[in-house]
Design a protein around this motif. Structure first.
Motif, PDB file in Angstrom:
ATOM      1  N   ARG A   1      44.008  30.455 135.496  1.00  0.00           N
ATOM      2  CA  ARG A   1      44.350  29.493 134.548  1.00  0.00           C
ATOM      3  C   ARG A   1      45.774  29.513 133.954  1.00  0.00           C
ATOM      4  O   ARG A   1      46.527  28.525 133.628  1.00  0.00           O
TER       5      ARG A   1
ATOM      6  N   ARG B   1      36.016  37.286 135.222  1.00  0.00           N
ATOM      7  CA  ARG B   1      36.759  36.782 134.086  1.00  0.00           C
ATOM      8  C   ARG B   1      38.222  36.708 134.093  1.00  0.00           C
ATOM      9  O   ARG B   1      38.789  36.209 133.748  1.00  0.00           O
TER      10      ARG B   1
ATOM     11  N   LEU C   1      40.891  34.155 134.431  1.00  0.00           N
ATOM     12  CA  LEU C   1      42.096  33.738 133.114  1.00  0.00           C
ATOM     13  C   LEU C   1      43.487  34.133 133.764  1.00  0.00           C
ATOM     14  O   LEU C   1      44.411  33.107 133.456  1.00  0.00           O
TER      15      LEU C   1
END
Length: 453
Positions: free
Chosen positions: A97, A90, A94
């Motif tokens: 992104r 995760r 992130l």
């Protein structure tokens, strides 16, 4: 496993490293081995397991590192199109992104910059002002269409030596382009027409390197329009003044003729005196215009300040403020006296208290500043922008005058510029106006001050 976060992966690896070795040692001891050999077997079993767990844990980081390295190299080359897939734990998803959002912002900024550069290039290339930008090596970095037509017969000038480009140009144009000062000059074009140009040049740093920008603007059309407007203003002012003087003279002459028929000599003398006053006023008015039109070249000479200012004080009332320069002045005393008298007269006519009309004489570096200050109402921005133009006046006519001729400040400006100086106007903070004559000082001090004329 790919959905686990980096923290979960680290905890699993630590748990495996903490629990597996005791279990292996316990199993080996049950087989009857001594503690030493059992520990050695446990280590041999754990090394591949720990290596596998480490590789499993670090693989997303390694993939992201390689992807980021490729993205940074692409950014360095100006390519912002690379995107990273949001894969892995995760935290890394992130980060990828955010990287994608950064790439999108950089692409949009680059697109905006490209559009602005295109717009700027279009404006520069199509402006009628000839523009030449030279690099530190004095080679031409940018030359727009007007510059190529004026300096190179339409051919490209980029990369050429500026000195070689101007070597075969007409003398007036070559001298202007070789100068570091702004100027107006006239030259004959290839078609035989006369053209007036305004040349300006500025130095600045571009990408850390010194560059020079040269601009050539055709001024013939603008000067012609300004000349026509000036002549219209002259005709309007002269017509107003002549009508204000000739109409009463004509009326008084008719009245004088009637009085002469009746033999009324007492009133006839009064009428003739009024005619003389109007004629004298008209003569003075026209003489002012003649002085402005026929201003001779200044005859500079050393000027002693005490004698010059004492003579000036007999002609106009002012209060001297501040210490005088140690060096004598270097100018035409008659012309500068006339300019200062005009400024002092304007200061009194502004409505300022006579005691607030101040004259300052100061030396600032290579310049002499002669300042006249008052405490009148000052000037609006619109009036300041036009106050130095010939025939511009804010004074209204009264019963005995046609108002201002609009030549006081213009004559002062003409005198200052004839001395290679300039005149500056500015409103004071607490009300009033400051008019400053700024004249160049000679490199060496004059030695023989002259008496005022």
């Amino acid at each position: 496993m790919t959905a686990l976060s980096l923290r979960a992966r680290a905890l699993l690896a630590l748990a495996a490293a903490a629990t597996v070795p005791p279990l292996v040692i316990l199993g080996v001891r049950r087989l009857g081995l001594a503690p030493g050999p059992a520990l050695l077997v446990a280590v041999l079993v754990m090394l591949p397991l720990i290596a596998w767990l480490s590789a499993l844990w670090l693989s997303p980081l390694l993939r992201l590192t390689r992807a980021l390295e490729g993205a940074v190299l692409s950014y360095r080359d100006g390519d912002f199109s690379l995107n990273l897939a949001p894969d892995g734990p995760r935290e890394l998803a992130l980060l990828t992104r955010l990287h994608a959002e950064l790439g999108l912002a950089l692409r949009e900024q680059r697109q905006h910059l490209a559009q602005r550069e295109l717009l700027l290039d279009t404006v520069v290339q199509n402006t009628p002002v000839a523009l030449v930008l030279t690099a530190p090596s004095e080679r031409i970095a940018i030359a727009n269409l007007a510059a190529r037509q004026l300096l190179g017969d339409g051919r490209s000038l980029t990369g050429l030596s500026f000195a070689q480009v101007i070597a075969d140009l007409p003398e007036a144009l070559r001298e202007a382009l070789s100068s570091d000062a702004d100027r107006l000059f006239a030259m004959t074009l290839a078609d035989g027409s006369e053209e007036t140009f305004h040349y300006s040049t500025r130095s600045f740093r571009l990408q850390g390197q010194p560059h020079r920008l040269r601009l050539l603007r055709r001024m013939t059309r603008e000067l012609s329009r300004a000349e026509v407007a000036t002549w219209k203003r002259v005709i309007r002012v002269l017509s107003h003044e002549l009508n204000n003087s000739l109409a009463p003279i004509s009326s008084l002459a008719h009245s004088g003729a009637e009085l002469a028929k009746r033999g009324d000599t007492e009133r006839l003398r009064q009428v003739l005196g009024s005619i003389g006053e109007r004629a004298s006023h008209l003569h003075g008015f026209l003489a002012g215009y003649a002085r402005f039109a026929k201003l001779p070249s200044p005859r500079r000479e050393p000027v002693a300040w005490p004698a010059f200012l004492d003579h000036l004080a007999t002609l106009g009332e002012f209060r001297l403020e501040g210490a005088l320069p140690e060096r004598p002045g270097w100018f035409d005393p008659a012309q500068i006296e006339q300019a200062l008298l005009n400024l002092i007269k304007n200061a009194h006519e502004s409505g300022s208290d006579p005691g607030e009309v101040v004259l300052r004489v100061q030396a600032h570096g290579a310049e002499l500043h002669l300042e006249v200050l008052d405490r009148g109402p000052g000037m609006s921005e619109a009036v300041l922008s036009q106050a130095l133009l010939p025939f511009y006046s804010t004074k209204r006519a009264d019963a005995g005058s046609a108002g201002g001729t609009g030549l006081g400040l213009a004559l002062a400006r003409e005198i200052a510029e004839a001395h290679d100086g300039r005149i500056a106007l500015a409103n004071r903070r607490r009300g009033g106006l400051r008019v400053s004559l700024r004249l160049p000082l000679p490199a060496t001090a004059p030695s023989t001050p002259a008496e005022p004329r």
